[in-house]
Write a protein that holds these residues in place. Structure first.
Motif, PDB file in Angstrom:
ATOM      1  N   PHE A 175      -3.635   8.728   6.551  1.00 15.06           N
ATOM      2  CA  PHE A 175      -4.268   7.320   6.700  1.00 15.06           C
ATOM      3  C   PHE A 175      -3.004   6.152   6.943  1.00 15.06           C
ATOM      4  CE2 PHE A 175      -7.481   9.777   4.910  1.00 15.06           C
ATOM      5  CZ  PHE A 175      -8.876   8.813   5.033  1.00 15.06           C
ATOM      6  N   ILE A 216      -0.461   5.757   5.110  1.00 17.21           N
ATOM      7  CA  ILE A 216      -0.077   5.195   3.872  1.00 17.21           C
ATOM      8  C   ILE A 216       1.467   5.669   3.524  1.00 17.21           C
ATOM      9  CG2 ILE A 216      -0.080   5.369   1.387  1.00 17.21           C
ATOM     10  CD1 ILE A 216      -3.235   5.600   1.934  1.00 17.21           C
ATOM     11  N   TYR A 224      -2.599  14.095   2.964  1.00 21.96           N
ATOM     12  CA  TYR A 224      -3.868  13.346   3.472  1.00 21.96           C
ATOM     13  C   TYR A 224      -3.647  11.896   3.212  1.00 21.96           C
ATOM     14  CZ  TYR A 224      -9.024  12.264   3.024  1.00 21.96           C
ATOM     15  OH  TYR A 224     -10.216  11.874   3.192  1.00 21.96           O
ATOM     16  N   ALA A 225      -2.870  11.388   2.439  1.00 15.65           N
ATOM     17  CA  ALA A 225      -2.446   9.846   2.494  1.00 15.65           C
ATOM     18  C   ALA A 225      -1.861   9.565   3.539  1.00 15.65           C
ATOM     19  CB  ALA A 225      -1.514   9.495   1.080  1.00 15.65           C
ATOM     20  N   LYS A 254       0.935  -1.318   0.096  1.00 16.41           N
ATOM     21  CA  LYS A 254       0.074   0.027  -0.098  1.00 16.41           C
ATOM     22  C   LYS A 254       0.701   1.191  -0.088  1.00 16.41           C
ATOM     23  CE  LYS A 254      -3.808  -2.268   2.363  1.00 16.41           C
ATOM     24  NZ  LYS A 254      -3.491  -3.572   2.079  1.00 16.41           N
ATOM     25  N   ILE A 275      -6.918   7.282  -1.617  1.00 21.96           N
ATOM     26  CA  ILE A 275      -7.056   6.329  -0.589  1.00 21.96           C
ATOM     27  C   ILE A 275      -7.798   4.998  -0.948  1.00 21.96           C
ATOM     28  CG2 ILE A 275      -7.779   6.325   1.808  1.00 21.96           C
ATOM     29  CD1 ILE A 275      -5.850   8.426   1.333  1.00 21.96           C
ATOM     30  N   GLU A 276      -8.860   5.044  -1.693  1.00 21.31           N
ATOM     31  CA  GLU A 276      -9.692   4.095  -1.860  1.00 21.31           C
ATOM     32  C   GLU A 276      -9.060   3.369  -2.663  1.00 21.31           C
ATOM     33  OE1 GLU A 276     -13.053   5.720  -4.185  1.00 21.31           O
ATOM     34  OE2 GLU A 276     -13.863   6.707  -2.466  1.00 21.31           O
ATOM     35  N   THR A 328       4.637   6.976   1.601  1.00 24.75           N
ATOM     36  CA  THR A 328       4.624   7.914   0.244  1.00 24.75           C
ATOM     37  C   THR A 328       6.038   8.254  -0.236  1.00 24.75           C
ATOM     38  OG1 THR A 328       4.728   9.872   1.550  1.00 24.75           O
ATOM     39  CG2 THR A 328       2.645   9.118   1.106  1.00 24.75           C
ATOM     40  N   ASN A 336      -8.347  13.341  -3.857  1.00 23.29           N
ATOM     41  CA  ASN A 336      -7.761  12.806  -2.556  1.00 23.29           C
ATOM     42  C   ASN A 336      -8.405  11.468  -2.055  1.00 23.29           C
ATOM     43  OD1 ASN A 336      -6.110  14.808  -2.372  1.00 23.29           O
ATOM     44  ND2 ASN A 336      -7.349  15.925  -0.617  1.00 23.29           N
ATOM     45  N   GLU A 337      -9.713  11.200  -2.105  1.00 24.39           N
ATOM     46  CA  GLU A 337     -10.494  10.164  -1.803  1.00 24.39           C
ATOM     47  C   GLU A 337     -10.218   9.167  -2.483  1.00 24.39           C
ATOM     48  OE1 GLU A 337     -12.100   9.483   1.090  1.00 24.39           O
ATOM     49  OE2 GLU A 337     -11.929  11.667   1.652  1.00 24.39           O
ATOM     50  N   GLU A 357      -1.800  16.089  -1.314  1.00 27.65           N
ATOM     51  CA  GLU A 357      -2.285  14.841  -1.697  1.00 27.65           C
ATOM     52  C   GLU A 357      -1.177  13.768  -0.685  1.00 27.65           C
ATOM     53  OE1 GLU A 357      -3.495  15.796  -5.864  1.00 27.65           O
ATOM     54  OE2 GLU A 357      -1.720  14.348  -5.755  1.00 27.65           O
TER      55      GLU A 357
END
Length: 252
Positions: A107, A109, A103-104, A3, A74-75, A111, A70-71, A100
């Motif tokens: 969660f 994530i 935001y990631a 991920k 994530i999705e 990067t 952004n969503e 971006e």
């Protein structure tokens, strides 16, 4: 399934101007979210099984709002794995890359950012020096249009200096840019407009800052384009005297 979010700069238009690392990152993508100014040939580096989602944004024509992009990031990270956000130019130069990334990471994530060649680098491609010894000591990169659609206050500030100015998102603000320089008695400063820079249909328009709006209107200058203003531009390099350099450009 890893991920991960990778922000990759696609460069100013010419697909040959993406970095080697950018190509390698695209080859490892499970999903690619790409912008309007990304050359379609770059998608050839993406695995055939990967999802390719267009999320382009142009002036007045947004396919997705930033919050929706952004969503989507994530999705798709959680459903598919490695998401590559392919952005025109450089992801961190007026491209909302930090939003971006932030935001990631909120969660959890992982990067990474792969820089890209920005349109601000196109000046040298067409023999337009941003700095010249004895003439100017700096250059400014200014977005002419703010988030609210107004003229940036930095336009008036750069007009007070000897710096070469590079205005992004400035074609629709050309009259206001001219006015800012006129107030400093600098309407005759050299200016240039680079339209579709680095592409086969690129055009360079030489003018003065006072004549920007007239030039854009009369020549029907196409977007995307950048505006350059400054005394250093008078020192244009003549590439016709240099062997093995081809100028795929029409100069007006």
């Amino acid at each position: 399934m890893e991920k991960k979010l990778s922000l990759v700069g696609a460069g100013p238009g010419d697909p040959d101007l993406i970095s080697v690392k950018g190509i390698k990152t695209l080859a490892q993508a499970d999903v690619v979210l790409y912008d309007a100014l990304v050359h379609p040939e770059l998608l050839n580096y993406v695995p055939s099984k990967a999802l390719k989602i267009y999320v382009g944004k142009r002036a007045g024509k947004h396919s997705y709002k930033q919050e929706e992009i952004n969503e989507l990031i994530i999705e798709n990270v959680f459903s598919h794995g490695h998401v590559v956000r392919l952005k025109g130019g450089d992801p961190f130069i007026f491209a909302r890359g930090k939003e971006e990334i932030d935001y990631a990471e909120s969660f959890g994530i992982r990067t990474q950012v792969v820089p890209g060649i920005s349109s601000i680098n196109l000046a040298g491609m067409y023999g337009l020096p941003l700095t010249t010894r004895g003439i100017n000591e700096s250059f400014w990169v200014v977005t002419a249009t703010t988030k609210s659609g107004e003229l940036s206050r930095d336009v008036a500030k750069v007009a007070e200096t000897s710096a070469t100015a590079i205005f992004l998102m400035g074609l629709r603000k050309s009259a206001a840019i001219s006015e800012a320089y006129a107030l400093q008695d600098k309407a005759d400063l050299p200016a240039a407009i680079v339209s579709n820079g680095s592409l086969a249909n690129a055009k360079v328009y030489r003018t003065t800052v006072g004549q920007l709006a007239h030039t854009i209107r009369e020549q029907k200058v196409a977007s995307p384009g950048i505006i350059l203003v400054g005394e250093s531009l008078a020192q244009q390099i003549d590439f016709t005297t240099i062997k093995n350099i081809k100028q795929h450009v029409t100069q007006i």
